[in-house]
Design an enzyme around this catalytic site. Sequence first.
Site, short mmCIF file in Angstrom:
data_model
loop_
_atom_site.label_atom_id
_atom_site.label_comp_id
_atom_site.label_asym_id
_atom_site.label_seq_id
_atom_site.Cartn_x
_atom_site.Cartn_y
_atom_site.Cartn_z
N CYS A 50 0.80 -1.23 0.00
CA CYS A 50 0.00 0.00 0.00
C CYS A 50 0.83 1.27 0.00
O CYS A 50 0.34 2.33 -0.41
CB CYS A 50 -0.96 0.01 1.18
SG CYS A 50 -2.34 -1.15 0.98
N GLU A 74 7.54 -2.30 6.39
CA GLU A 74 7.39 -2.33 7.84
C GLU A 74 5.96 -2.46 8.32
O GLU A 74 5.57 -1.82 9.31
CB GLU A 74 8.03 -1.06 8.42
CG GLU A 74 7.37 0.26 8.01
CD GLU A 74 7.85 0.87 6.72
OE1 GLU A 74 7.57 2.06 6.49
OE2 GLU A 74 8.52 0.17 5.92
N HIS A 111 16.46 -2.44 9.93
CA HIS A 111 15.78 -1.25 9.38
C HIS A 111 14.28 -1.35 9.60
O HIS A 111 13.64 -0.39 10.08
CB HIS A 111 16.10 -1.15 7.89
CG HIS A 111 15.49 0.05 7.22
ND1 HIS A 111 16.14 1.26 7.14
CD2 HIS A 111 14.29 0.24 6.62
CE1 HIS A 111 15.37 2.14 6.52
NE2 HIS A 111 14.23 1.54 6.19
N GLU A 112 13.68 -2.50 9.27
CA GLU A 112 12.23 -2.64 9.41
C GLU A 112 11.82 -2.64 10.89
O GLU A 112 10.76 -2.10 11.24
CB GLU A 112 11.74 -3.91 8.72
CG GLU A 112 12.13 -4.04 7.24
CD GLU A 112 11.82 -2.81 6.41
OE1 GLU A 112 10.88 -2.07 6.74
OE2 GLU A 112 12.53 -2.57 5.41
N ASP A 156 5.72 7.39 -6.09
CA ASP A 156 6.51 6.26 -6.57
C ASP A 156 7.63 6.72 -7.51
O ASP A 156 8.72 6.15 -7.52
CB ASP A 156 5.62 5.25 -7.30
CG ASP A 156 4.77 4.44 -6.34
OD1 ASP A 156 5.19 4.23 -5.19
OD2 ASP A 156 3.68 4.00 -6.75
N TYR A 180 16.37 8.51 2.59
CA TYR A 180 17.06 7.58 3.48
C TYR A 180 18.46 8.12 3.83
O TYR A 180 18.80 8.31 5.00
CB TYR A 180 17.23 6.22 2.81
CG TYR A 180 15.98 5.45 2.51
CD1 TYR A 180 15.65 4.31 3.24
CD2 TYR A 180 15.12 5.84 1.48
CE1 TYR A 180 14.50 3.57 2.95
CE2 TYR A 180 13.97 5.12 1.19
CZ TYR A 180 13.67 3.98 1.94
OH TYR A 180 12.53 3.27 1.65
N LYS A 223 15.53 -1.95 -6.10
CA LYS A 223 16.92 -1.58 -5.83
C LYS A 223 17.88 -2.26 -6.80
O LYS A 223 18.94 -1.71 -7.13
CB LYS A 223 17.27 -1.97 -4.39
CG LYS A 223 18.70 -1.64 -3.97
CD LYS A 223 18.96 -2.07 -2.55
CE LYS A 223 20.36 -1.67 -2.10
NZ LYS A 223 20.63 -2.08 -0.71
#
Length: 617
Positions: free
Chosen positions: A135, A271, A295-296, A375, A383, A565
């Site tokens: 989402c 997350e 990180h999450e 997006d 980050y 990535k």
Amino acid sequence: MAEVVDPSSFAAFRSCRIKHLNLKLRVDFAIRVIGGRAALTIESQQDELRELVLDTKDLKIHKVVVNGQETNFSLGETHSFKGAPLKITLPCELMRGQDVIVEVSYDTTPQASALQWLPPELTAGKKHPYLFSQCQAIHCRSIVPCQDTPSVKQTYYAQVSVPKELVALMSAVHDGEAPDPEDSSRKICRFKQSVPIPSYLLALVVGPLESRKIGPRTTVWSEKELVDEAAYEFGETESMLQTAEDLVGPYVWGQYDLLVLPPSFPYGGMENPCLTFVTPTLLAGDRSLSNVIAHEIAHSWTGNLVTNKTWEHFWLNEGHTVYLERRIGGRLFSEQFRHFQAVGGWKELKDSVGTFGAQNPLTNLVPSLNEVDPDVAYSSIPYEKGFAFLFYLEQQLGGPDIFVGFLKAYLHAFAYKSIITDDWKNFLYSYFKDKVDILEKVNWKAWMDSPGMPPIKPEYDMTLANACIALSQRWSKAAHCDLCSFNAEDLKKLSSHQRIEFLALLLQEEPLPVSHVKRMQEVYNFNAVKNSEIRARWLRLCIRCRWEEAIPLALKMATEQGRLKFTRPLFRELYNFDKARDEAVRTFLRHRPFMHPVSAMLVGKDLKVEPAHSTSF
């Protein structure tokens, strides 16, 4: 806290707010549709409220009922990426503080951008279909009519009808299951999320899942073919959770489960509360990529608990999360390791700035997203530029222990709220009221509102980076006659993280001659490495150096997994190589129907390919 408008949402959240969402969903794999009834408890924020506006995207709205009374509704004009506003007429005026329950009956469409429907042949087991959601940032509106903005948080309860041979999970605590009274071949799974969350953290997965318990509050889920491998890979989860709690306070979400998704999942991790989604590209076999789990986990505080109010302030989520992730790594491994990760992050930032262009306003720490799809704006900028800023402030304000004290106080002050950068900055000044003279010397405009690289590079401990720099410089400066001086021993003392850094450094240099990458393969055998971070950089290096033999390997990695990535840079490198361009486009077009909708859209832009009308199978 400041009132703001969210340019990515139609929802008039200043006039009313969703407090609770009660969902009844039916997942239909045959037609790739979720049938839904969403009961939204909405509180008026003003007097004389007569209309509600919700976000939708590709939803078929059948009926709207307000406090048991059917009412009029209309869908506004469809926007290219925001969908269409759902305008609901209230039967009577609402006064400030008054609640109303709005029930919307609807169906999703097969084009729902939040969902990927996988046929059995694209799963590990090949027997059952699979569905997962994504989402973030603004795709919840394609599966639920909602106020799809991180400015609004709500609790939720869900009842989900699925085929009884499959398992359903959500970003919530499981609340039991029972046979579906309307269909004996199905079951109803129930979920409860009692901590208010923004819409982008709503998550659903349905598939042939198995589980392994790996800690007192953690279960790993995946298809059975990967579950034992995943249980080993993520065995350090509880120690990471405890370390985060030591740094910033109690974990409030109860359960912390992990789900390893199919390879097409476009991100390293997501997350979702109580159920972090992760990519199978983390399964390196040696736990070397577990920093993504840190990180999450960090997001449980920075992002999920304290949330950016709009996506223009995304750095509040991600910069703080990278900072906390690296503090966890520093505690578990060493302070040198934390600095080493920061060095790699600075390189990632330079790469993103180079891709966008140093004058591109999307490289601002706080960009404008007016008529910009979040997006399309997504990158490592929030980050790594965000982390670099926090790391710089840490060094200016007294060091890591003092700065983590600020972070803990900040998270406590804004827990369960959504904020903008000014809220954060005001709190920073308040917390460090004895160091205002230092803060006044910070070039705020250059850090926040200017494109390109930050005005100042923080100071890093280079102990672990120096060996990577030395080896990369040997290769960069090596003449053809020097190639015999390289051998497998060069890498023996380098960790997986250092090998990643070595390749990242070479990607910043002028391309090596093909003879050099051929020799590198002979002595290091990077083609056989399982670690996805190493493999992706190695293949990018090969393509950039115009080694034709690497083209099929790069295409294979770009398509056998969908993590943006890796997939986007690989396709971009292939497109920039004249001998690979046509094959890259053909391969993308062949695989596009099986890619995640977001991945298909972004890679299509990179390859200058017209968008598909549908990503159906």
